[in-house]
Design a protein around this motif. Structure first.
Motif, PDB file in Angstrom:
ATOM      1  N   LEU A   1      38.675  15.754  20.655  1.00  0.00           N
ATOM      2  CA  LEU A   1      39.592  14.663  20.992  1.00  0.00           C
ATOM      3  C   LEU A   1      40.945  14.821  20.316  1.00  0.00           C
ATOM      4  N   PHE A   2      40.937  15.344  19.091  1.00  0.00           N
ATOM      5  CA  PHE A   2      42.163  15.515  18.308  1.00  0.00           C
ATOM      6  C   PHE A   2      42.077  16.780  17.471  1.00  0.00           C
ATOM      7  N   ARG A   3      43.216  17.445  17.291  1.00  0.00           N
ATOM      8  CA  ARG A   3      43.398  18.450  16.252  1.00  0.00           C
ATOM      9  C   ARG A   3      44.304  17.812  15.194  1.00  0.00           C
ATOM     10  N   PHE A   4      44.764  18.602  14.226  1.00  0.00           N
ATOM     11  CA  PHE A   4      45.595  18.074  13.142  1.00  0.00           C
ATOM     12  C   PHE A   4      46.930  18.821  13.076  1.00  0.00           C
TER      13      PHE A   4
ATOM     14  N   ALA B   1      45.732   9.357   9.960  1.00  0.00           N
ATOM     15  CA  ALA B   1      45.632  10.811   9.802  1.00  0.00           C
ATOM     16  C   ALA B   1      46.630  11.512  10.721  1.00  0.00           C
ATOM     17  N   PRO B   2      47.024  12.760  10.383  1.00  0.00           N
ATOM     18  CA  PRO B   2      47.975  13.512  11.212  1.00  0.00           C
ATOM     19  C   PRO B   2      47.293  14.087  12.446  1.00  0.00           C
ATOM     20  N   LEU B   3      47.086  13.237  13.443  1.00  0.00           N
ATOM     21  CA  LEU B   3      46.308  13.624  14.616  1.00  0.00           C
ATOM     22  C   LEU B   3      47.186  14.155  15.743  1.00  0.00           C
ATOM     23  N   SER B   4      46.774  15.267  16.316  1.00  0.00           N
ATOM     24  CA  SER B   4      47.372  15.785  17.545  1.00  0.00           C
ATOM     25  C   SER B   4      46.387  15.507  18.667  1.00  0.00           C
TER      26      SER B   4
ATOM     27  N   THR C   1      42.310  19.082   5.988  1.00  0.00           N
ATOM     28  CA  THR C   1      42.484  19.381   7.401  1.00  0.00           C
ATOM     29  C   THR C   1      43.293  20.654   7.585  1.00  0.00           C
ATOM     30  N   LYS C   2      43.030  21.346   8.683  1.00  0.00           N
ATOM     31  CA  LYS C   2      43.719  22.592   8.997  1.00  0.00           C
ATOM     32  C   LYS C   2      44.702  22.358  10.138  1.00  0.00           C
ATOM     33  N   ILE C   3      45.940  22.782   9.927  1.00  0.00           N
ATOM     34  CA  ILE C   3      46.941  22.673  10.982  1.00  0.00           C
ATOM     35  C   ILE C   3      46.588  23.642  12.098  1.00  0.00           C
ATOM     36  N   ASP C   4      46.621  23.153  13.322  1.00  0.00           N
ATOM     37  CA  ASP C   4      46.309  23.995  14.470  1.00  0.00           C
ATOM     38  C   ASP C   4      47.555  24.783  14.867  1.00  0.00           C
ATOM     39  N   THR C   5      47.595  26.053  14.502  1.00  0.00           N
ATOM     40  CA  THR C   5      48.795  26.867  14.727  1.00  0.00           C
ATOM     41  C   THR C   5      48.966  27.297  16.182  1.00  0.00           C
ATOM     42  N   LEU C   6      47.928  27.124  17.005  1.00  0.00           N
ATOM     43  CA  LEU C   6      48.031  27.494  18.416  1.00  0.00           C
ATOM     44  C   LEU C   6      48.525  26.351  19.291  1.00  0.00           C
ATOM     45  N   TRP C   7      48.654  25.180  18.720  1.00  0.00           N
ATOM     46  CA  TRP C   7      48.897  23.959  19.494  1.00  0.00           C
ATOM     47  C   TRP C   7      50.073  24.099  20.459  1.00  0.00           C
ATOM     48  N   PHE C   8      49.795  23.942  21.741  1.00  0.00           N
ATOM     49  CA  PHE C   8      50.771  23.983  22.837  1.00  0.00           C
ATOM     50  C   PHE C   8      51.514  25.320  22.921  1.00  0.00           C
ATOM     51  N   LYS C   9      50.911  26.386  22.414  1.00  0.00           N
ATOM     52  CA  LYS C   9      51.529  27.713  22.523  1.00  0.00           C
ATOM     53  C   LYS C   9      50.892  28.494  23.673  1.00  0.00           C
ATOM     54  N   ARG C  10      51.664  29.431  24.213  1.00  0.00           N
ATOM     55  CA  ARG C  10      51.134  30.299  25.258  1.00  0.00           C
ATOM     56  C   ARG C  10      50.043  31.182  24.677  1.00  0.00           C
ATOM     57  N   CYS C  11      49.042  31.467  25.487  1.00  0.00           N
ATOM     58  CA  CYS C  11      47.926  32.286  25.030  1.00  0.00           C
ATOM     59  C   CYS C  11      47.302  32.957  26.237  1.00  0.00           C
TER      60      CYS C  11
ATOM     61  N   ALA D   1      32.555  12.740  15.268  1.00  0.00           N
ATOM     62  CA  ALA D   1      32.467  13.505  14.028  1.00  0.00           C
ATOM     63  C   ALA D   1      33.827  14.100  13.697  1.00  0.00           C
ATOM     64  N   VAL D   2      34.011  14.426  12.417  1.00  0.00           N
ATOM     65  CA  VAL D   2      35.279  14.981  11.933  1.00  0.00           C
ATOM     66  C   VAL D   2      34.987  16.232  11.121  1.00  0.00           C
ATOM     67  N   SER D   3      35.722  17.300  11.404  1.00  0.00           N
ATOM     68  CA  SER D   3      35.665  18.511  10.603  1.00  0.00           C
ATOM     69  C   SER D   3      37.067  18.797  10.078  1.00  0.00           C
ATOM     70  N   ALA D   4      37.213  19.890   9.345  1.00  0.00           N
ATOM     71  CA  ALA D   4      38.542  20.259   8.862  1.00  0.00           C
ATOM     72  C   ALA D   4      39.462  20.637  10.008  1.00  0.00           C
ATOM     73  N   ALA D   5      38.888  20.961  11.161  1.00  0.00           N
ATOM     74  CA  ALA D   5      39.694  21.441  12.288  1.00  0.00           C
ATOM     75  C   ALA D   5      39.938  20.403  13.374  1.00  0.00           C
ATOM     76  N   ALA D   6      39.076  19.392  13.473  1.00  0.00           N
ATOM     77  CA  ALA D   6      39.177  18.520  14.646  1.00  0.00           C
ATOM     78  C   ALA D   6      38.404  17.220  14.474  1.00  0.00           C
ATOM     79  N   VAL D   7      38.741  16.280  15.362  1.00  0.00           N
ATOM     80  CA  VAL D   7      37.937  15.078  15.574  1.00  0.00           C
ATOM     81  C   VAL D   7      37.299  15.253  16.951  1.00  0.00           C
ATOM     82  N   PHE D   8      35.992  15.085  17.037  1.00  0.00           N
ATOM     83  CA  PHE D   8      35.333  15.360  18.307  1.00  0.00           C
ATOM     84  C   PHE D   8      34.182  14.384  18.539  1.00  0.00           C
ATOM     85  N   VAL D   9      33.801  14.298  19.789  1.00  0.00           N
ATOM     86  CA  VAL D   9      32.652  13.488  20.157  1.00  0.00           C
ATOM     87  C   VAL D   9      31.551  14.455  20.569  1.00  0.00           C
ATOM     88  N   LYS D  10      30.333  14.196  20.101  1.00  0.00           N
ATOM     89  CA  LYS D  10      29.286  15.176  20.348  1.00  0.00           C
ATOM     90  C   LYS D  10      28.019  14.544  20.914  1.00  0.00           C
TER      91      LYS D  10
END
Length: 204
Positions: free
Chosen positions: A149-152, A44-47, A4-14, A105-114
């Motif tokens: 639905l979730f990042r990591f 899992a380490p879900l955000s 899994t990839k840590i989401d470095t943008l999580w809750f940051k200004r953009c 579905a689950v990828s290295a970046a996220a858990v999502f519904v498709k």
């Protein structure tokens, strides 16, 4: 081994600009129940994406991580009004469409519904991608209909997730789309720029 990839943008200004489908209250409630079910059964380490931030991206016009020669807000100042007009015109030519979210579905970046990508959505994405661009950059929209639905927040082998099968499918009809500025990722602080209606009619 894929991790899994840590989401470095999580809750940051953009500063990003997206065309999105925002689910209605009933759909949001169903998505939250699905999130609860996944979270309850996963180590899992879900955000968790906040309920008010859940969305389906149609196309990203300016990415939070885009690397242009000028700041993202300046790109928008130069192009935004023209892009808004182009996007609105293309949306008004597009029939409304149904989405049936039936798979988690689950990828290295996220858990999502498709869902299967409707033809109307695919055509709209293609039209927008061909109509706007900056510095030889053009949007590359997803080729699926999905909601994250979730990042990591940690790195570990990509997990399998379980959930209450009764949560799916989630069906919804898209009658309008929303063009917005994202100020805090992921869609935590946004500024809605327009909400054009899908006004075309399907061929009979």
């Amino acid at each position: 081994m894929i991790r899994t990839k840590i989401d470095t943008l999580w809750f940051k200004r953009c500063c990003a600009f997206h065309l999105q489908f925002l689910p209605d209250r009933d759909t949001l409630s169903k998505l939250c129940v699905l999130q609860d079910s996944i979270e309850r059964d996963s180590a899992a380490p879900l955000s968790r994406v906040p309920a008010t931030s859940l969305h389906m991206t149609v196309v990203t016009l300016i990415n939070a991580a885009a690397q242009f020669s000028i700041p993202n807000d300046e790109v928008w100042k130069r192009n935004g009004e023209r892009w808004k007009e182009i996007v609105a015109r293309l949306i008004e030519e597009t029939p409304s469409f149904d989405l049936h979210f039936d798979e988690v579905a689950v990828s290295a970046a996220a858990v999502f519904v498709k869902a299967e990508e409707p033809a109307e959505l695919r055509q709209l994405r293609s039209a927008i991608s061909q109509a706007i661009g900056f510095e030889e950059w053009y949007p590359s929209p997803p080729d699926i209909a999905h909601m994250t639905l979730f990042r990591f927040f940690g790195e570990e082998p990509v997990p399998t997730v379980s959930f209450d099968a009764g949560c799916l499918p989630i069906g919804v009809r898209a009658g309008s789309l929303t063009l917005l500025e994202e100020r805090v990722y992921p869609n935590v602080d946004t500024n809605i720029l327009s909400s054009p209606l899908l006004c075309g009619k399907s061929a009979e």
